[in-house]
Design a protein around this motif. Structure first.
Motif, mmCIF file in Angstrom:
data_model
loop_
_atom_site.group_PDB
_atom_site.id
_atom_site.type_symbol
_atom_site.label_atom_id
_atom_site.label_comp_id
_atom_site.label_asym_id
_atom_site.label_seq_id
_atom_site.Cartn_x
_atom_site.Cartn_y
_atom_site.Cartn_z
ATOM 1 N N TYR A 540 -47.505 -29.216 -34.674
ATOM 2 C CA TYR A 540 -47.743 -29.297 -33.304
ATOM 3 C C TYR A 540 -46.581 -30.166 -32.764
ATOM 4 O O TYR A 540 -46.488 -31.344 -33.256
ATOM 5 C CB TYR A 540 -49.070 -29.817 -32.953
ATOM 6 N N ILE A 541 -45.666 -29.827 -31.831
ATOM 7 C CA ILE A 541 -44.701 -30.845 -31.155
ATOM 8 C C ILE A 541 -45.242 -30.913 -29.765
ATOM 9 O O ILE A 541 -45.154 -30.085 -28.850
ATOM 10 C CB ILE A 541 -43.009 -29.945 -31.183
ATOM 11 N N LEU A 542 -45.654 -32.118 -29.530
ATOM 12 C CA LEU A 542 -46.228 -32.556 -28.323
ATOM 13 C C LEU A 542 -44.891 -33.279 -27.341
ATOM 14 O O LEU A 542 -44.424 -34.306 -27.612
ATOM 15 C CB LEU A 542 -47.398 -33.679 -28.419
ATOM 16 N N ASP A 543 -44.364 -32.415 -26.354
ATOM 17 C CA ASP A 543 -43.352 -32.745 -25.594
ATOM 18 C C ASP A 543 -43.785 -33.710 -24.624
ATOM 19 O O ASP A 543 -44.281 -33.626 -23.419
ATOM 20 C CB ASP A 543 -43.022 -31.567 -24.723
ATOM 21 N N VAL A 544 -43.510 -35.194 -24.707
ATOM 22 C CA VAL A 544 -43.513 -36.116 -23.835
ATOM 23 C C VAL A 544 -42.391 -36.396 -23.007
ATOM 24 O O VAL A 544 -42.152 -37.115 -22.121
ATOM 25 C CB VAL A 544 -44.095 -37.525 -24.672
ATOM 26 N N TRP A 545 -41.148 -35.771 -23.577
ATOM 27 C CA TRP A 545 -39.962 -35.752 -22.678
ATOM 28 C C TRP A 545 -40.185 -35.539 -21.616
ATOM 29 O O TRP A 545 -39.687 -36.318 -20.498
ATOM 30 C CB TRP A 545 -38.810 -35.336 -23.205
ATOM 31 N N GLN A 546 -40.729 -34.205 -21.023
ATOM 32 C CA GLN A 546 -40.643 -33.867 -19.874
ATOM 33 C C GLN A 546 -41.971 -34.497 -19.335
ATOM 34 O O GLN A 546 -41.876 -34.892 -18.002
ATOM 35 C CB GLN A 546 -41.157 -32.522 -19.961
ATOM 36 N N MET A 547 -42.898 -35.041 -19.883
ATOM 37 C CA MET A 547 -44.007 -35.616 -19.173
ATOM 38 C C MET A 547 -43.710 -37.162 -18.595
ATOM 39 O O MET A 547 -44.210 -37.602 -17.674
ATOM 40 C CB MET A 547 -45.240 -35.827 -20.230
#
Length: 578
Positions: A540-547
């Motif tokens: 799972y890659i959790l994208d927090v860059w956008q968040m």
């Protein structure tokens, strides 16, 4: 006769080559067709977002320095630093085209750099109203301080679509595509009903980016560390010495530590990672006990300092426009799938509405303290990384009332930290990654490499591993980070082979830094390496860059509680998709 025979043989060889060429052409077509079919399977399940995602890739013509390093250094170098490359999974045939060279050598005056005051953006084909699911595209035109149009790319912009109207508090990320001619394109998905407007920021001019890149590649020791040595003196007293330390690297400014027998060298037998400290005057190399951040050395020239002096400036719109978004028969979240490993991360990966993040990756849930406890029941959660991952530990500790932290008598900044819930059989563990680590004085023995930690875990259906990596590597050459990531990748692959039901979650890099030592531009290159290395691993890659980049909170490498809550909701949705 001999000449005729030679001509006959030549014609025969030519025919054979043509036949082979035709066969190779057919084979290439079949391979291409097979590849395209597999790519279609990886596309987002909802059609309109898939089309949006495809347009972004069609526009993208730039290569980040990170991807060049992956191609040129990680895949082709004979250096021991690249020993894991054959099984890295990183595509040597890069998906990104080469970026047009920037004539930084022709910049004789800072006034020739990109100006946030004169640069503008315009909305393409602006309409009176839009519907949910439609696309809004924006063109950015870069101009210098003399109000002249730039003719080359490389500027680092960030963009978002947002509504500050209460109680909406909505926003969505826009990926800026460099057209390599002084213009940039951003396409936004419109995911909420109401009003919205576009915001574009110039984080760094292309000239400032060149400064960042040069110092990263040639000036690594501008961040240095301390090594603390302790041992008995001849009179029985406790002898202490403090020296400078850094990553062992044979270039990039680190030779300033000295040469020959200057240093104590520490090589991890499993990862191959190397660290060095200046040799103490009295104590042996084996007496190293503590590690800490040493300091920062500013080696910017006057011109470079000016180029980097005012980052993160708003760009003026060509015309101030409010976007009106109306209801539609389409629902942007109707066709989301259950959260599972290996899902594609689209752009955008989600959006905020009323301070709640709705993911486009999969059907995420929103957890209460009670459902959080239920989700973590009978789980062993191992968190590893930097302080932004420690924020997850802190949040869960406060959220689950039955979790109790044990005092391990270690510095809280680096850990290890441990909390348990005996009633629900929850085990929560966090520790910082190994050196390089900018931290307060802490025991060297407690700084473990992530790959070694993963190697030592049995895994299984009740084991959750979450890690991140990035910000502490911003001032080092990309080869160093790539080597670290590939070693972790190998450890994850080995873990999933022996225990395929293990849940592995990777948190991407946060935005938040804009300075010469830890800029978002640096972090973005590391983030791309991390994603590319794990794109086919089944995690799972959790994208927090956008968040973190599109929220209304001020830039902070440590996001506020609202963002952390939404990150944890996605994290728990990966663990408990039902």
């Amino acid at each position: 006769m001999e000449i005729e025979n030679q001509q006959y043989i030549h014609r025969k060889n030519l025919s054979l080559k043509m036949l082979i060429g035709m066969c190779l052409g057919i084979l290439c077509y079949l391979i291409y067709w097979s590849y395209m079919e597999s790519e279609r399977e990886r596309q987002p399940p909802y059609i309109f977002l898939a089309q949006h995602f495809a347009k972004l890739h069609a526009i993208n013509t730039s290569t980040s320095p990170a991807e060049n390093v992956l191609k040129n250094s990680s895949m082709e170098s004979d250096s021991p630093k690249s020993s894991f490359n054959p099984e890295s999974g990183i595509n040597s045939e890069n998906d990104f085209k080469s970026q047009q060279a920037r004539p930084d050598g022709l910049i004789t005056n800072v006034s020739m750099s990109t100006s946030p005051a004169y640069s503008t953006f315009i909305i393409q084909n602006l309409k009176d109203s839009y519907q949910i699911g439609e696309e809004l595209c924006v063109t950015i035109h870069a101009r210098d301080f003399n109000n002249k149009s730039k003719c080359y790319g490389g500027d680092f912009f960030q963009a978002k679509l947002f509504s500050s109207k209460n109680p909406q508090k909505a926003s969505v990320f826009g990926e800026v595509m460099d057209l390599s001619n002084g213009s940039y394109s951003v396409c936004f998905l419109l995911p909420w009903v109401g009003r919205a407007q576009v915001a574009v920021r110039l984080i760094h001019s292309s000239e400032a980016v060149e400064v960042l890149k040069r110092h990263r590649e040639t000036d690594s020791d501008r961040v240095f560390f301390n090594g603390y040595f302790e041992g008995p003196a001849p009179d029985g007293a406790r002898l202490r010495e403090t020296v400078k330390c850094n990553v062992k690297w044979d270039k990039n400014g680190l030779e300033r530590m000295g040469s020959g027998d200057c240093c104590c060298e520490y090589k991890d037998s499993r990862t191959g990672e190397e660290w060095q400290c200046q040799r103490p005057k009295i104590l042996p190399c084996s007496a190293r006990v503590y590690h800490s951040m040493g300091g920062y050395i500013d080696r910017l020239t006057g011109k470079e300092a000016i180029l980097l002096s005012k980052p993160n400036q708003d760009i003026n719109p060509g015309e101030k426009s409010i976007i009106n978004i109306a209801h539609s028969k389409r629902n942007v979240t109707d066709e989301r799938k259950k959260c599972r490993p290996g899902l594609l991360t689209p752009v955008p990966s989600g959006f905020y509405l009323d301070d709640v993040w709705t993911s486009f990756v999969c059907s995420t849930r929103h957890f209460t303290p009670q459902t959080t406890t239920q989700c973590l029941k009978d789980k062993q959660i191992y968190m590893m990384g930097d302080s932004t991952m420690r924020q997850w530990f802190d949040f869960l500790l406060k959220t689950v009332p039955t979790l109790k932290q044990m005092d391990l008598h270690v510095p809280y900044q680096t850990g290890p930290l441990l909390a348990v819930d005996v009633e629900n059989n929850i085990f929560l563990h966090w520790r910082s990654h190994g050196v390089p680590l900018r931290c307060l004085k802490t025991e060297v023995a407690n700084l473990h490499y992530i790959s070694n930690e993963i190697d030592d875990l049995a895994g299984g259906p009740r084991t959750v591993i979450a890690f991140n990596l990035g910000v502490h590597f911003t001032t080092f050459p990309l080869d160093i980070f790539t080597h670290r990531v590939l070693r972790i990748r190998k450890a994850v692959l080995d873990l999933l082979q022996r225990a395929p039901e293990t849940t592995v979650i990777i948190k991407t890099v946060n935005t938040g830094f804009k300075d010469a030592f830890s800029s978002d531009w640096y972090s973005l290159q590391l983030d791309r390496i991390l994603r590319q290395a794990f794109q086919d691993v089944g995690v799972y890659i959790l994208d927090v860059w956008q968040m973190t980049s599109c929220h209304y909170n001020k830039d902070n490498i440590h996001p506020g509680p609202i963002i952390i809550k939404n990150e944890i909701d996605v994290f728990l949705s990966f663990i408990c998709p039902d």
